[in-house]
Design an enzyme around this catalytic site. Sequence first.
Site, PDB file in Angstrom:
ATOM      1  N   ASN A  41       0.861  -1.173   0.000  1.00 57.57           N
ATOM      2  CA  ASN A  41       0.000   0.000   0.000  1.00 57.57           C
ATOM      3  C   ASN A  41       0.909   1.238   0.000  1.00 57.57           C
ATOM      4  O   ASN A  41       1.851   1.318   0.778  1.00 57.57           O
ATOM      5  CB  ASN A  41      -0.925   0.004   1.215  1.00 57.57           C
ATOM      6  N   GLN A  42       0.622   2.185  -0.849  1.00 59.78           N
ATOM      7  CA  GLN A  42       1.497   3.349  -1.011  1.00 59.78           C
ATOM      8  C   GLN A  42       1.108   4.537  -0.133  1.00 59.78           C
ATOM      9  O   GLN A  42       1.664   5.625  -0.273  1.00 59.78           O
ATOM     10  CB  GLN A  42       1.513   3.772  -2.486  1.00 59.78           C
TER      11      GLN A  42
END
Length: 172
Positions: A41-42
Amino acid sequence: MTTAKSSFPPEAGPGTRVLILGSLPGEVSLARGQYYAHPRNQFWRLIGAVIGVDLAGADYPGRLAALERAGVGLWDVVKSASRVGSLDQHIRDPAPNPLAGFARGLPELKAVGFNGGTAWKIGAIQIAGAPGLELIALPSSSPAHTLPFERKLAGWLPLRAFLAPAPAGNAP
């Protein structure tokens, strides 16, 4: 098998100027008890770029402390729902968090960013029309949303306009 999932408590306080709302924590986040815990997840890379702090390598308490210092809060639009796995498309029977009342209790709040389409769809209607509050649809930080990082970041950078610059003389 569909299982019940619940959101975490909010990470926001009286100095919150930007509130970022996700949909509902995924499996990895729920297992670790941390917002955006999935390694792909960024979120931490994106919000770190927005506030000018490298959060990707920081530990979770350090990440939350940096967000608090920057005036950024976190929560989710869904209080509880049934969902198999982590994908938003599998959310069933969502019960929303009380977003409008919560937002009214944040005296410095200027903007609410919705992390992804599901967060926008469920949450924006609850806060729409709040005076002096900008609502921003953000590209999802999820690895399931395959937009290149640079394009995601371009959608997140407008949040900077709502964050106060750090006071002079308060460097660590």
